[in-house]
Design a protein around this motif. Structure first.
Motif, PDB file in Angstrom:
ATOM      1  N   PHE A  63      53.123  47.146  56.917  1.00  0.00           N
ATOM      2  CA  PHE A  63      53.290  46.080  55.670  1.00  0.00           C
ATOM      3  C   PHE A  63      52.554  45.628  55.753  1.00  0.00           C
ATOM      4  O   PHE A  63      51.846  45.949  54.963  1.00  0.00           O
ATOM      5  N   ALA A  64      51.574  45.725  56.507  1.00  0.00           N
ATOM      6  CA  ALA A  64      50.299  44.953  56.632  1.00  0.00           C
ATOM      7  C   ALA A  64      49.030  46.045  56.256  1.00  0.00           C
ATOM      8  O   ALA A  64      48.409  46.503  55.281  1.00  0.00           O
ATOM      9  N   GLU A  65      49.421  47.304  56.632  1.00  0.00           N
ATOM     10  CA  GLU A  65      49.115  48.508  55.738  1.00  0.00           C
ATOM     11  C   GLU A  65      48.879  48.616  54.218  1.00  0.00           C
ATOM     12  O   GLU A  65      47.889  48.506  53.851  1.00  0.00           O
ATOM     13  N   GLY A  66      50.537  48.373  53.915  1.00  0.00           N
ATOM     14  CA  GLY A  66      49.923  48.975  52.770  1.00  0.00           C
ATOM     15  C   GLY A  66      49.808  47.659  51.915  1.00  0.00           C
ATOM     16  O   GLY A  66      48.998  47.045  50.619  1.00  0.00           O
ATOM     17  N   LEU A  67      50.199  45.954  52.143  1.00  0.00           N
ATOM     18  CA  LEU A  67      49.192  44.888  51.873  1.00  0.00           C
ATOM     19  C   LEU A  67      47.688  45.072  52.151  1.00  0.00           C
ATOM     20  O   LEU A  67      47.331  44.862  50.702  1.00  0.00           O
ATOM     21  N   PHE A  68      46.742  45.442  53.414  1.00  0.00           N
ATOM     22  CA  PHE A  68      45.944  45.065  53.169  1.00  0.00           C
ATOM     23  C   PHE A  68      45.172  46.449  52.475  1.00  0.00           C
ATOM     24  O   PHE A  68      44.270  46.528  50.940  1.00  0.00           O
ATOM     25  N   THR A  69      46.227  48.132  51.140  1.00  0.00           N
ATOM     26  CA  THR A  69      45.285  48.888  50.688  1.00  0.00           C
ATOM     27  C   THR A  69      45.025  48.046  49.180  1.00  0.00           C
ATOM     28  O   THR A  69      43.847  48.277  48.857  1.00  0.00           O
ATOM     29  N   ALA A  70      46.238  47.349  49.386  1.00  0.00           N
ATOM     30  CA  ALA A  70      46.639  47.145  47.466  1.00  0.00           C
ATOM     31  C   ALA A  70      45.330  46.150  47.731  1.00  0.00           C
ATOM     32  O   ALA A  70      44.588  45.753  46.325  1.00  0.00           O
ATOM     33  N   ALA A  71      44.318  45.258  48.438  1.00  0.00           N
ATOM     34  CA  ALA A  71      44.484  43.919  48.642  1.00  0.00           C
ATOM     35  C   ALA A  71      42.523  44.603  48.718  1.00  0.00           C
ATOM     36  O   ALA A  71      41.784  44.178  47.973  1.00  0.00           O
ATOM     37  N   GLY A  72      42.652  45.815  49.886  1.00  0.00           N
ATOM     38  CA  GLY A  72      40.947  46.157  50.083  1.00  0.00           C
ATOM     39  C   GLY A  72      40.732  47.392  48.074  1.00  0.00           C
ATOM     40  O   GLY A  72      39.029  46.682  48.167  1.00  0.00           O
ATOM     41  N   GLU A  73      41.331  47.572  47.504  1.00  0.00           N
ATOM     42  CA  GLU A  73      41.281  47.965  46.141  1.00  0.00           C
ATOM     43  C   GLU A  73      40.900  47.511  45.411  1.00  0.00           C
ATOM     44  O   GLU A  73      39.566  48.277  44.670  1.00  0.00           O
ATOM     45  N   HIS A  74      40.979  46.200  46.048  1.00  0.00           N
ATOM     46  CA  HIS A  74      40.443  45.242  44.883  1.00  0.00           C
ATOM     47  C   HIS A  74      38.982  44.002  45.158  1.00  0.00           C
ATOM     48  O   HIS A  74      38.978  42.887  44.633  1.00  0.00           O
TER      49      HIS A  74
END
Ligand code: ADP
Ligand code: MG
Length: 318
Positions: free
Chosen positions: A100-111
């Motif tokens: 879950f954290a991986e997906g969350l930080f991936t999306a956040a990191g893109e922006h």
């Protein structure tokens, strides 16, 4: 794994964001907005079994929870900056939380969005709430309310992919490349943050498409106090969706299917520059209709008025 250990292990990542004065670990997050900017804040809650199927991977749940909020920020033509996360879980499952954290930080990191705080509780359902605050130069947010009679109605990308993908997935049809593409549009939606900023000076009003093109275009028109018409043969439908479904079914998903997180906007300028802008963001911008005086949204097919309502398909031509 207690609450504090959980937060430390999965969510408390080192921040290299000088706008954050105090992040996770204090009672409140302190962050600093740029001068001459206004703040825009959005929030979306996702309940397992309601907003996403129970079988969705934890990584996709995390990614989507951020992406749907980024999409609201995009619709305002703002830049996302800081987010908070409220997480309700039945139990603390390390493998689930890690994904879950991986997906969350991936999306956040893109922006470059910083997670600055949140809340963690135990409950009967999995509930994920993300709140994002962004910035926009004072006075430049695109609202739903600015559309004027005579404006053109545009959309980004293609319509109906995510809902069609989810529906095919749930029907248990065997996977193929097209279905994988459609389902990926549900699992990992692309929030149109940069694109929305690039068109903002040309847009009179904007909304992101979360409930379906027809329903969301209608909301924009209503907020602007105008009417509109969509030519359904102009509504962009992806090749994978065309190959997966009969024409009328594909069009049904394109008009009514939610979860695409594309943009719908109105503009008073001639759209010649939009192709180039869209290409810069690896997508398309398509003119699908026109704004007029009055109220309500109607559809035409090849110029002939057809009877379509939000409740679903009624009739197409004949
Ligand atoms: P308080 O009791 O003061 O409300 P908590 O003990 O709930 O604080 O949380 C401790 C810190 O961890 C706070 O900074 C809070 O913002 C942060 N936090 C709690 N849950 C999460 C989460 N799921 N994601 C990110 N930060 C979180
Ligand atoms: Mg406190």
């Amino acid at each position: 794994l207690d609450e504090f250990e959980l937060i430390r292990r999965f969510f408390d990542r080192q921040l290299v964001d000088e706008s954050v004065v105090a992040g996770i670990g204090d009672d409140g997050a302190v962050f600093r907005a740029r001068p001459s900017h206004e703040l825009v804040t959005v929030m979306d809650t996702m309940v397992a079994g309601v907003h996403f199927p129970e079988f969705l991977d934890a990584g996709d749940i995390g990614y989507r929870a951020v992406a749907v909020n980024l999409s609201d920020i995009a619709a305002m033509a703002a830049s996302p900056r800081w987010m908070t996360l409220a997480l309700t879980l039945q139990h603390a499952d390390g493998a689930w939380l890690e994904a879950f954290a991986e997906g969350l930080f991936t999306a956040a990191g893109e922006h470059d969005v910083a997670l600055v705080g949140g809340d963690t509780t135990r409950g009967a359902e999995t509930v994920v709430t993300v709140q994002i605050t962004g910035e926009v130069k004072t006075g430049t947010a695109t609202l739903r309310s600015g559309a004027k009679a005579g404006d053109a109605i545009y959309v980004s990308g293609t319509m109906g992919d995510a809902a069609a993908g989810l529906s095919v997935l749930q029907s248990g049809a065997p996977a193929n490349e097209d279905i994988d593409y459609l389902v990926r549009r549900f699992r990992r939606p692309t929030a149109r943050v940069g694109l929305a900023q690039a068109i903002a000076t040309h847009a009179t009003a904007a909304i992101d498409i979360s409930d379906g093109l027809f329903a969301d275009a209608e909301k924009l028109l209503h907020a602007s106090g105008v009417s509109g018409s969509i030519e359904v043969s102009e509504v962009p439908i992806s090749a994978p969706l065309r190959r997966t479904m009969a024409n009328d079914d594909a069009l049904g998903f394109a008009l009514a299917g939610g979860d695409d997180y594309e943009l719908c906007f109105t503009t008073s300028v001639n759209g010649d520059q939009f192709d180039e802008i869209a290409a810069g963001f690896d997508t398309t911008l398509t003119r699908i209709g026109t704004v007029a005086e009055g109220a309500g949204l109607s559809c035409t097919k090849d110029g002939v008025r057809i009877n379509y309502t939000n409740a679903g398909y009624r009739h197409f031509g004949d």
